[in-house]
Design a protein around this motif. Sequence first.
Motif, PDB file in Angstrom:
ATOM      1  N   ALA A  59     -31.255  49.453  -2.935  1.00 30.19           N
ATOM      2  CA  ALA A  59     -29.838  49.727  -2.979  1.00 30.19           C
ATOM      3  C   ALA A  59     -28.693  50.079  -3.927  1.00 30.19           C
ATOM      4  O   ALA A  59     -27.525  50.742  -3.748  1.00 30.19           O
ATOM      5  N   ALA A  60     -28.276  48.180  -4.428  1.00 29.42           N
ATOM      6  CA  ALA A  60     -27.608  48.106  -5.990  1.00 29.42           C
ATOM      7  C   ALA A  60     -27.994  49.457  -6.894  1.00 29.42           C
ATOM      8  O   ALA A  60     -26.906  49.298  -7.685  1.00 29.42           O
ATOM      9  N   ALA A  61     -29.154  50.011  -6.707  1.00 25.86           N
ATOM     10  CA  ALA A  61     -29.558  50.326  -8.098  1.00 25.86           C
ATOM     11  C   ALA A  61     -28.824  51.950  -8.220  1.00 25.86           C
ATOM     12  O   ALA A  61     -28.163  51.964  -9.916  1.00 25.86           O
ATOM     13  N   PRO A  62     -28.321  52.871  -7.666  1.00 26.30           N
ATOM     14  CA  PRO A  62     -27.382  54.097  -8.069  1.00 26.30           C
ATOM     15  C   PRO A  62     -26.216  53.255  -9.209  1.00 26.30           C
ATOM     16  O   PRO A  62     -25.646  53.851  -9.819  1.00 26.30           O
ATOM     17  N   GLU A  63     -25.576  52.505  -8.193  1.00 23.95           N
ATOM     18  CA  GLU A  63     -23.956  52.252  -8.868  1.00 23.95           C
ATOM     19  C   GLU A  63     -24.328  51.753  -9.465  1.00 23.95           C
ATOM     20  O   GLU A  63     -23.465  51.333 -11.121  1.00 23.95           O
ATOM     21  N   ALA A  64     -25.665  50.365  -9.938  1.00 24.67           N
ATOM     22  CA  ALA A  64     -25.999  49.758 -12.016  1.00 24.67           C
ATOM     23  C   ALA A  64     -26.112  50.987 -12.677  1.00 24.67           C
ATOM     24  O   ALA A  64     -25.687  50.583 -13.493  1.00 24.67           O
ATOM     25  N   PHE A  65     -26.751  51.856 -12.360  1.00 23.76           N
ATOM     26  CA  PHE A  65     -27.195  53.410 -13.300  1.00 23.76           C
ATOM     27  C   PHE A  65     -25.568  53.040 -13.617  1.00 23.76           C
ATOM     28  O   PHE A  65     -25.394  53.456 -14.594  1.00 23.76           O
ATOM     29  N   LEU A  66     -24.598  53.560 -12.918  1.00 24.32           N
ATOM     30  CA  LEU A  66     -23.219  54.330 -13.062  1.00 24.32           C
ATOM     31  C   LEU A  66     -22.742  53.361 -13.758  1.00 24.32           C
ATOM     32  O   LEU A  66     -21.606  54.473 -14.866  1.00 24.32           O
ATOM     33  N   GLY A  67     -22.908  52.441 -13.943  1.00 29.31           N
ATOM     34  CA  GLY A  67     -21.850  51.696 -14.624  1.00 29.31           C
ATOM     35  C   GLY A  67     -22.369  51.117 -15.796  1.00 29.31           C
ATOM     36  O   GLY A  67     -21.719  51.046 -17.012  1.00 29.31           O
ATOM     37  N   LEU A  68     -24.246  51.370 -16.079  1.00 20.82           N
ATOM     38  CA  LEU A  68     -24.449  51.389 -16.886  1.00 20.82           C
ATOM     39  C   LEU A  68     -23.875  52.578 -18.165  1.00 20.82           C
ATOM     40  O   LEU A  68     -23.896  51.835 -19.651  1.00 20.82           O
ATOM     41  N   LEU A  69     -23.632  53.604 -17.652  1.00 16.24           N
ATOM     42  CA  LEU A  69     -22.783  55.097 -18.618  1.00 16.24           C
ATOM     43  C   LEU A  69     -22.094  54.635 -18.733  1.00 16.24           C
ATOM     44  O   LEU A  69     -21.918  55.127 -19.698  1.00 16.24           O
ATOM     45  N   LYS A  70     -21.810  53.548 -18.006  1.00 16.38           N
ATOM     46  CA  LYS A  70     -19.945  53.879 -18.695  1.00 16.38           C
ATOM     47  C   LYS A  70     -19.670  52.154 -19.657  1.00 16.38           C
ATOM     48  O   LYS A  70     -18.636  51.979 -19.803  1.00 16.38           O
ATOM     49  N   GLY A  71     -21.111  51.577 -19.908  1.00 15.64           N
ATOM     50  CA  GLY A  71     -21.046  50.297 -20.646  1.00 15.64           C
ATOM     51  C   GLY A  71     -20.686  48.642 -19.943  1.00 15.64           C
ATOM     52  O   GLY A  71     -20.371  48.219 -20.510  1.00 15.64           O
ATOM     53  N   LYS A  72     -20.446  49.221 -18.626  1.00 20.21           N
ATOM     54  CA  LYS A  72     -20.403  48.135 -18.081  1.00 20.21           C
ATOM     55  C   LYS A  72     -20.693  46.867 -17.685  1.00 20.21           C
ATOM     56  O   LYS A  72     -20.674  45.862 -17.715  1.00 20.21           O
ATOM     57  N   ASN A  73     -22.489  46.859 -18.125  1.00 20.27           N
ATOM     58  CA  ASN A  73     -23.637  46.152 -17.841  1.00 20.27           C
ATOM     59  C   ASN A  73     -23.413  45.276 -19.694  1.00 20.27           C
ATOM     60  O   ASN A  73     -22.463  46.142 -20.533  1.00 20.27           O
ATOM     61  N   PHE A  74     -24.122  43.957 -19.249  1.00 18.38           N
ATOM     62  CA  PHE A  74     -23.906  43.229 -21.360  1.00 18.38           C
ATOM     63  C   PHE A  74     -25.542  43.028 -20.641  1.00 18.38           C
ATOM     64  O   PHE A  74     -25.465  41.993 -20.006  1.00 18.38           O
ATOM     65  N   GLY A  75     -26.008  43.377 -22.137  1.00 14.94           N
ATOM     66  CA  GLY A  75     -27.799  44.055 -22.381  1.00 14.94           C
ATOM     67  C   GLY A  75     -28.399  44.187 -21.571  1.00 14.94           C
ATOM     68  O   GLY A  75     -27.251  45.475 -20.794  1.00 14.94           O
ATOM     69  N   LYS A  76     -29.138  44.003 -21.500  1.00 18.78           N
ATOM     70  CA  LYS A  76     -30.218  45.061 -20.873  1.00 18.78           C
ATOM     71  C   LYS A  76     -30.342  45.038 -19.258  1.00 18.78           C
ATOM     72  O   LYS A  76     -29.686  43.836 -18.664  1.00 18.78           O
ATOM     73  N   GLN A  77     -29.643  46.140 -18.744  1.00 11.39           N
ATOM     74  CA  GLN A  77     -29.394  46.685 -16.971  1.00 11.39           C
ATOM     75  C   GLN A  77     -30.789  46.679 -15.872  1.00 11.39           C
ATOM     76  O   GLN A  77     -31.771  47.508 -16.855  1.00 11.39           O
ATOM     77  N   LEU A  78     -30.435  45.574 -15.515  1.00  9.03           N
ATOM     78  CA  LEU A  78     -32.508  45.834 -14.861  1.00  9.03           C
ATOM     79  C   LEU A  78     -31.936  45.744 -13.330  1.00  9.03           C
ATOM     80  O   LEU A  78     -30.656  45.150 -12.563  1.00  9.03           O
TER      81      LEU A  78
END
Length: 338
Positions: free
Chosen positions: A315-334
């Motif tokens: 259920a957390a995938a959509p929010e994490a994906f949108l964060g990835l597009l804005k550079g909120k991840n650090f390293g590989k997003q899983l």
Amino acid sequence: MPLNHRIVLDNRPQGEATTQNFKLIEVPLPELQDGQVLVCHHFLSLDPYMRGRMNESKSYAQPQPLGEVMIGGTVGEVVDSRHPKFKAGDQVVGMGGWQEFSVVDATVVGALRKVDTTHVPLSHYLGAVGMPGVTAWYGLVKIIAPKAGETVTVSAASGAVGSAYGALAKARGCRVVGIAGGKDKCDYVVNELGFDACIDYKEHKDYISLSKALREACPNGIDGHFENVGGMVLDAVMLRTNAFARIAVCGMIAGYDGAPLPMANPALILVNRMKIEGFIVSEHMEVWPEALQELGTLVGTGKLRPRESVAQGLAAAPEAFLGLLKGKNFGKQLVKLV
């Protein structure tokens, strides 16, 4: 009958993507047919290319069909098998999509690949020793083809592709300069990944300013560049390129909301006799074994220490994906699914 939770594309984004574009549903797991394998996913990979698939417009990949499970790389464990090459307990990597389980036709070549987790953690087969790592390898080795002593740069340097690129370029004797967003990412790129320098693009309001920082970090100019971002970053790099520079174009995340990304100084392509080549790593399957062997060795020997951002639960995938597009991840997003 056991249930499978999955996320489907419910509607196409108008401009910026939102969580409302996705829908979480549950479906029963079908009975296995001959040649099929049931895989329980442990991790789902989130990658920028998925944003392009959400649009209906022409891209290098087919649009994601509405109402169907979102495409995505997965690693997990075989639960049940009706194929002689796979048995329960095998660790595998495939394209299982945004769901907890997948039924895979294992008779299709390359649909499912067994992996060894003795020296490489399972999740790394979605990052450094998977598609992102091979992407870095192809762009560096086949397009940029650097000689020892040359200066190479990469945007999104702390990400899954950028971090692998740095390790591969250092192994070839290059001066490696990264571009990333924020002090923490830049510190990691230099101190843990071993880049020679890293520039925080967030400290620069335009490409002229960013280009001045690049001049200090690359006193001998730039011979090769790997582009994941486009826009201001690419414009800044172009100003610092040497004659006969090579640019491998893998992503344009600055333009993933659909608006065109103009280029400030295209005349430099001519002035510097540059080679600029875009590529899609899935069209070059012939290099994967060689690339994966080198990447696995780099991770196994500690010369490549990839970072991961892990969201918990499907259920957390959509929010994490949108964060990835804005550079909120650090390293590989899983996304961790078990």
